[in-house]
Design a protein around this motif. Structure first.
Motif, PDB file in Angstrom:
ATOM      1  N   LYS A 137       0.837  -1.205   0.000  1.00 44.55           N
ATOM      2  CA  LYS A 137       0.000   0.000   0.000  1.00 44.55           C
ATOM      3  C   LYS A 137       0.872   1.255   0.000  1.00 44.55           C
ATOM      4  N   VAL A 183       2.496   1.631  -3.387  1.00 45.66           N
ATOM      5  CA  VAL A 183       1.534   2.024  -4.424  1.00 45.66           C
ATOM      6  C   VAL A 183       1.151   3.496  -4.262  1.00 45.66           C
ATOM      7  N   TYR A 184       0.872   3.913  -3.023  1.00 48.98           N
ATOM      8  CA  TYR A 184       0.523   5.327  -2.790  1.00 48.98           C
ATOM      9  C   TYR A 184       1.690   6.231  -3.179  1.00 48.98           C
ATOM     10  N   ASN A 204     -11.593   7.174  -5.110  1.00 46.31           N
ATOM     11  CA  ASN A 204     -11.490   5.800  -5.597  1.00 46.31           C
ATOM     12  C   ASN A 204     -12.835   5.105  -5.502  1.00 46.31           C
ATOM     13  N   SER A 255     -16.247  -0.391  -3.361  1.00 45.67           N
ATOM     14  CA  SER A 255     -15.567   0.392  -2.338  1.00 45.67           C
ATOM     15  C   SER A 255     -15.627   1.875  -2.697  1.00 45.67           C
ATOM     16  N   THR A 278     -13.686   5.176  -1.403  1.00 46.68           N
ATOM     17  CA  THR A 278     -12.685   5.802  -0.550  1.00 46.68           C
ATOM     18  C   THR A 278     -12.150   7.061  -1.225  1.00 46.68           C
ATOM     19  N   ILE A 323      -8.867   5.054   7.216  1.00 41.67           N
ATOM     20  CA  ILE A 323      -8.606   3.614   7.357  1.00 41.67           C
ATOM     21  C   ILE A 323      -7.142   3.250   7.128  1.00 41.67           C
ATOM     22  N   SER A 341      -6.015   7.443   3.560  1.00 38.93           N
ATOM     23  CA  SER A 341      -7.154   6.889   2.842  1.00 38.93           C
ATOM     24  C   SER A 341      -8.379   6.964   3.749  1.00 38.93           C
ATOM     25  N   ARG A 349     -18.594  -1.154   3.763  1.00 39.76           N
ATOM     26  CA  ARG A 349     -17.976  -1.548   5.044  1.00 39.76           C
ATOM     27  C   ARG A 349     -18.198  -0.524   6.136  1.00 39.76           C
ATOM     28  N   GLU A 369      -4.679  -3.353  -7.057  1.00 40.01           N
ATOM     29  CA  GLU A 369      -5.963  -2.660  -7.261  1.00 40.01           C
ATOM     30  C   GLU A 369      -6.697  -2.509  -5.915  1.00 40.01           C
ATOM     31  N   ASP A 370      -6.716  -3.591  -5.153  1.00 43.95           N
ATOM     32  CA  ASP A 370      -7.392  -3.526  -3.841  1.00 43.95           C
ATOM     33  C   ASP A 370      -6.659  -2.580  -2.889  1.00 43.95           C
ATOM     34  N   ALA A 371      -5.327  -2.657  -2.911  1.00 47.64           N
ATOM     35  CA  ALA A 371      -4.540  -1.800  -2.020  1.00 47.64           C
ATOM     36  C   ALA A 371      -4.754  -0.337  -2.363  1.00 47.64           C
ATOM     37  N   PHE A 372      -4.816  -0.040  -3.635  1.00 47.04           N
ATOM     38  CA  PHE A 372      -4.942   1.354  -4.069  1.00 47.04           C
ATOM     39  C   PHE A 372      -6.337   1.907  -3.806  1.00 47.04           C
ATOM     40  N   THR A 373      -7.349   1.109  -4.129  1.00 46.13           N
ATOM     41  CA  THR A 373      -8.717   1.623  -4.013  1.00 46.13           C
ATOM     42  C   THR A 373      -9.273   1.478  -2.600  1.00 46.13           C
ATOM     43  N   GLY A 374      -8.533   0.838  -1.714  1.00 46.72           N
ATOM     44  CA  GLY A 374      -9.018   0.652  -0.352  1.00 46.72           C
ATOM     45  C   GLY A 374     -10.105  -0.404  -0.279  1.00 46.72           C
TER      46      GLY A 374
END
Lengths: 305, 162
Positions: A67, A70-71, A155, A160, A162, A190, A198, A206, B58-63
């Protein structure tokens, strides 16, 4: 020649003595694994992924390195894209859109265009200062400490919802802090990186926020439906609720201060179980136009009657 | 492994684009198109690893729920591979239809995974809009991916698209 043959034979014999042949069953297993390696690897990876997804609620810290990386990698790209988007939008509204008429029009029209451009810029500045003024006024009036942040990206994966804000660990932002605007609750933090955070919006599937109906004080849980709205859960058939009622945070979870607007009831239907009613709510905050938020840097707002 | 390394920055750039420029507009699912492209040429460990890694990113980026996209993309990868034994994804029409179908399948698998994890998600029409957009863009996107792949592996005939 016979001597050479002999030598060769002796070599073969030595090799036969040292080589331990695989048994038939071992060979069968080996060839089976080799033949179906893709299917086996698929099953293994699919099960592992499913395990990750199913244990999501256990709140095990996972994927922090990925994470963070990627960020970190996406941050400059996002900044570049936001800058390009604004520049293109500006060029379109101030130049390209007017290119056809520019050839026909005289100097006066150019002046009008320039004035319009200036006017737009000033309007934007007025909007910005109004938004910041509202935030500052709200922050000064609030009984809790907050810090302002800008939204970097929105996103919206299939289920999801976020947003990424430009404040992170370096600014004292940590997990489970409330994110709000003067209009109401936005969500909660989160994940945090060094410079970014984020935020889980309250429309995400969720998200669960303890709320009460402002008019009648009936308590329930506002759960995101993952599609831009919320559902109000645990409201019984005999509870007094109606369309237009405002939902406010109850302060039970300790994350959100009590009394912040969360949403407004827009639809009420009889539930399938004949005990609870199905209530749909619209968020108090318009996420499509959201640009600046306040992060509540305090926590532990527990319910006090 | 060269391709996987080349597809990583593309994925990150795409996710950054989708979260900023096309945040409120249906955009083609580029991650799915990459996995679809790799699987159409035949299942490989690299393609499988790409499905897992790109889904995780993709999951990590979009939360999102971590693992749900990886799970969906792995199933899509193996299903595309099995389907490509029966149907050849060689014409633009079939590629578009295939991408549309597998985009829907990916969304439904993610939905199933997050529902199983205890999150009360609901189905909505947004997944159909994404699937249609993905289908429309699939032929052009796959041609671009094929060119990139050929650029990375110029000598082999094996790695060319069908």
């Amino acid at each position: 020649m016979p001597q050479f043959k002999k030598k060769n034979n002796s070599r073969r014999l030595t090799a036969a003595k040292t080589f331990t042949p695989m048994s038939i069953s071992e060979r069968t297993i080996s060839s089976y694994l080799k033949k179906h390696q893709i299917v086996i690897a698929s099953i293994f990876l699919a099960l592992y992924s499913l395990h990750l997804a199913l244990t999501y609620k256990q709140d095990i810290p996972r994927g922090y390195i990925v994470k963070g990386a990627v960020y970190y990698a996406a941050y400059p790209v996002q900044r570049l894209l936001i800058g390009t988007k604004s520049a293109v939008a500006g060029a379109w509204s101030h130049y390209v859109y007017l290119i056809g008429t520019a050839e026909e029009n005289d100097e006066l029209k150019k002046n009008i265009s320039a004035l319009r451009s200036e006017n737009n810029r000033l309007r934007e500045e007025i909007n910005l200062s109004r938004r910041l003024k509202d935030l500052l006024e709200y922050r000064d009036a609030a009984k809790f400490d907050t810090t302002g942040a800008n939204i970097l990206s929105y996103n919206a994966n299939d289920w999801s919802r976020t947003v990424l804000i430009n404040k992170g660990k370096d600014d004292g932002i940590r997990k489970d802090l409330a994110v709000i605007t003067p209009a109401g609750v936005v969500g909660r933090v989160i994940e945090t990186g060094g410079k970014t955070g984020s935020v889980l919006l309250n429309t995400d599937s969720r998200s669960n926020i303890d709320v009460y109906v402002q008019r009648t004080r009936v308590k329930g849980v506002a759960e995101g439906n993952g599609n831009g709205g919320m559902a109000l859960k645990y409201i019984r058939l005999d509870d007094d609720v109606m369309v237009g009622d405002m939902l406010l945070t109850s302060g039970i979870s300790g994350i959100f201060p009590k009394g912040l607007p969360v949403g407004e009831i827009v639809r009420i239907e009889k539930g399938k179980d004949n005990f609870f009613i199905y209530i749909e709510a619209r968020p108090a905050v318009d996420f499509k136009t959201l640009e600046d938020v306040l992060v509540v840097t305090e926590s532990g707002f527990f319910y006090k009657e | 492994m060269k391709e996987l390394l080349a597809f990583l920055p593309i994925t990150i750039a795409y996710l950054a684009f989708r979260s900023t420029v096309s945040a409120n507009v249906p955009a083609p699912d580029v991650v799915l198109l990459i996995v679809f492209f790799m699987a159409v040429r035949g299942a490989s460990l690299e393609g499988l690893l790409a499905a897992f890694v790109l889904g995780y990113i993709e999951d990590a980026f979009t939360g999102g729920v971590l693992g749900s996209s990886s799970f969906a993309l792995i199933i899509v990868h193996i299903t595309v591979h099995l389907a490509s034994k029966k149907a050849h994804f060689s014409t633009p029409g079939i590629r578009a239809g295939g991408a549309l179908f597998f985009s829907l399948l990916k969304s439904l698998l993610i939905f199933a995974a997050i529902r199983s994890s205890g999150v009360r998600a609901e189905l909505f029409w947004g997944i159909a809009a994404t699937a249609i957009t993905t289908g429309v863009f699939a032929p052009a996107a796959m041609n671009l991916l094929a060119r990139l792949s050929f650029f990375l592996n110029p000598h082999g005939f094996k790695n060319e698209t069908q």
